[in-house]
Design an enzyme around this catalytic site. Structure first.
Site, PDB file in Angstrom:
ATOM      1  CE  LYS A  65      -0.343  -0.265   5.039  1.00  0.00           C
ATOM      2  NZ  LYS A  65      -1.182  -0.686   6.185  1.00  0.00           N
ATOM      3  CE1 TYR A 111      12.175  32.187   4.683  1.00  0.00           C
ATOM      4  CE2 TYR A 111      12.470  29.812   4.423  1.00  0.00           C
ATOM      5  CZ  TYR A 111      12.171  31.051   3.894  1.00  0.00           C
ATOM      6  OH  TYR A 111      11.869  31.160   2.569  1.00  0.00           O
TER       7      TYR A 111
HETATM    8  C1  PLP Z   1      -0.382  -1.659   6.866  1.00  0.00           C
HETATM    9  C2  PLP Z   1      -0.939  -2.958   7.291  1.00  0.00           C
HETATM   10  C3  PLP Z   1      -0.123  -4.101   7.350  1.00  0.00           C
HETATM   11  C4  PLP Z   1       1.364  -4.034   7.216  1.00  0.00           C
HETATM   12  O1  PLP Z   1       1.863  -3.511   8.430  1.00  0.00           O
HETATM   13  P1  PLP Z   1       3.430  -3.383   8.724  1.00  0.00           P
HETATM   14  O2  PLP Z   1       3.486  -2.984  10.154  1.00  0.00           O
HETATM   15  O3  PLP Z   1       3.931  -2.312   7.829  1.00  0.00           O
HETATM   16  O4  PLP Z   1       4.037  -4.694   8.446  1.00  0.00           O
HETATM   17  C5  PLP Z   1      -0.718  -5.315   7.606  1.00  0.00           C
HETATM   18  N1  PLP Z   1      -2.047  -5.408   7.831  1.00  0.00           N
HETATM   19  C6  PLP Z   1      -2.863  -4.331   7.823  1.00  0.00           C
HETATM   20  C7  PLP Z   1      -4.306  -4.503   8.089  1.00  0.00           C
HETATM   21  C8  PLP Z   1      -2.336  -3.063   7.568  1.00  0.00           C
HETATM   22  O5  PLP Z   1      -3.127  -1.995   7.579  1.00  0.00           O
END
Ligand code: PLP
Length: 382
Positions: A48, A269
């Site tokens: 994702k 800044y």
């Molecule tokens: C993002 C996510 C993962 C992966 O999690 P990591 O901690 O990055 O390994 C797995 N399951 C769900 C439901 C997630 O939202």
């Protein structure tokens, strides 16, 4: 699947303010390590948010070549985009499921929705009836995080209604751990017990509970499928132990200008940095628009051959200023590079200095970098 090797995307390297090198071989090695840790379970890959900012189009084929068959994304659009980069047999699971009236997009692009509530379930069932064929789905169960998933009550309603799952091929029941990064937190065992309990009320299907950190809680947490994301990309699964994973990214920022400043000068800044004694400083071409947050300037630094180069004053949108007094002068010239992320100082170290977590550093990495993908471990120098 062919593995992309040294594909350069983004700006031409010579003009780029910074070069982000992504080591696909390290990602593959991390996948092998996680799969071995979870032996007996299928090792899926979470890609994702564009593979946590590293490029799903390059990362997913590399993982598929390593044997990954199931990929998780958050949004339908991420799934549609990913479909083009994996083979037709690969399974793509959409964590958010389908929003109303988008169910047919899942079918069209061969995406498996995660069903998080009874209305999503009903809509998927209606579509299966309309198409007169079974449709695959993942059922997510809320075991205590209160973020996504069917409640105990929802599970009870499904168990009592013989038609609740009609036309639906439940290919996985899953839940997600809230505290897996702390191996001593009793919440993980409570969530595991709840998963076992709720799962018992449903028709038999494979189960999944562990993401990256959950894999390191041991075999009791592996069930039939594990879902690592961050660990594939080198983020430490547990802050209390040495990181067993390979670093994946290197970020080299270019020096744009150097000067010497003294007690009469201020830097950046607000002129918040005022040197007590003469310092040699350099302005480099990475700023907060590239994911190096203004709030993280305090303990931030760049590196050159093991020499620490602290960030001075506030980070600007397109640049920041670093103290290069301790670096060899001939190496700090316009066009030269310093490291903001490297194998010695990874995303977790940068995150600690910025008061955040490695996940946020990765997913904030800028779109203005020149990106170089390497499929072997040869150092990628400019
Ligand atoms: C993002 C996510 C993962 C992966 O999690 P990591 O901690 O990055 O390994 C797995 N399951 C769900 C439901 C997630 O939202």
């Amino acid at each position: 699947m062919p593995v992309p090797c040294a594909i350069d995307t983004g700006w031409p390297r010579a003009r780029a303010g910074a070069v982000l090198t992504i080591d696909l071989a390290a990602i593959r090695a991390n996948y092998r390590l996680l799969r071995a840790r979870a032996e007996g379970a299928e090792c899926a890959a979470v890609v994702k948010a564009d593979a946590y900012g590293l490029g799903a189009a390059q990362v997913a084929p590399a993982l598929e070549a390593e044997g990954a068959r199931t990929f998780f994304v958050a949004h339908i659009d991420e799934g549609i985009a990913l479909r083009r980069h994996v083979s037709p047999g690969a399974r793509i699971i959409v964590l958010h499921g389908a929003l109303p009236e988008t169910e047919d997009e899942c079918v069209r692009h061969d995406l498996v929705p995660v069903i998080n509530d009874l209305d999503q379930l009903r809509r998927w069932r209606v579509l299966a009836a309309t198409l007169a064929r079974p449709l695959p789905a993942v059922l997510q169960l809320d075991t205590g995080m209160s973020r996504f998933g069917l409640s105990e009550r929802d599970v009870g309603a499904i168990a009592e209604d013989p038609d609740a799952l009609r036309g639906i091929d439940v290919c996985l029941v899953m839940s997600h751990l809230a505290c897996a990064d702390d191996p001593d937190d009793p919440a993980s065992n409570r969530q595991r017990a709840r998963l076992l309990h709720l799962r018992g009320a449903l028709p038999r299907a494979p189960a999944s509970l562990a993401a990256s950190s959950g894999i390191f809680l041991g075999p009791d947490f592996h069930f039939d499928l594990v879902r690592p994301g961050a660990a594939l990309y080198g983020v430490a699964p547990d802050a209390t132990r040495p990181n067993p994973l390979h670093p994946v990214v290197r970020l080299q920022a270019r020096v744009l200008q150097t000067r010497v400043v003294g007690p009469d000068d201020g830097v950046g800044y607000g002129l918040t940095y005022r040197p007590a004694s003469p310092r040699r400083i350099a302005t480099i071409a990475v700023g907060y628009a590239d994911g190096f947050m203004r709030c993280g300037a305090g303990d931030g630094c760049a590196w050159l051959d093991g020499v620490r180069l602290p960030v001075l004053g506030r980070i600007s949108m397109d640049s920041m200023t670093i103290d290069v007094t301790d670096a060899p002068e001939r190496l700090i010239r316009p066009g030269a590079t310093v490291d903001l992320l490297d194998t010695r100082r990874g995303v977790d170290d940068v995150a600690r200095a910025a008061g955040t977590i490695g996940y946020e550093i990765l997913t904030s990495l800028g779109r203005r970098y020149h990106r170089a993908y390497v499929a072997d471990h040869a150092p990628a120098d400019l």
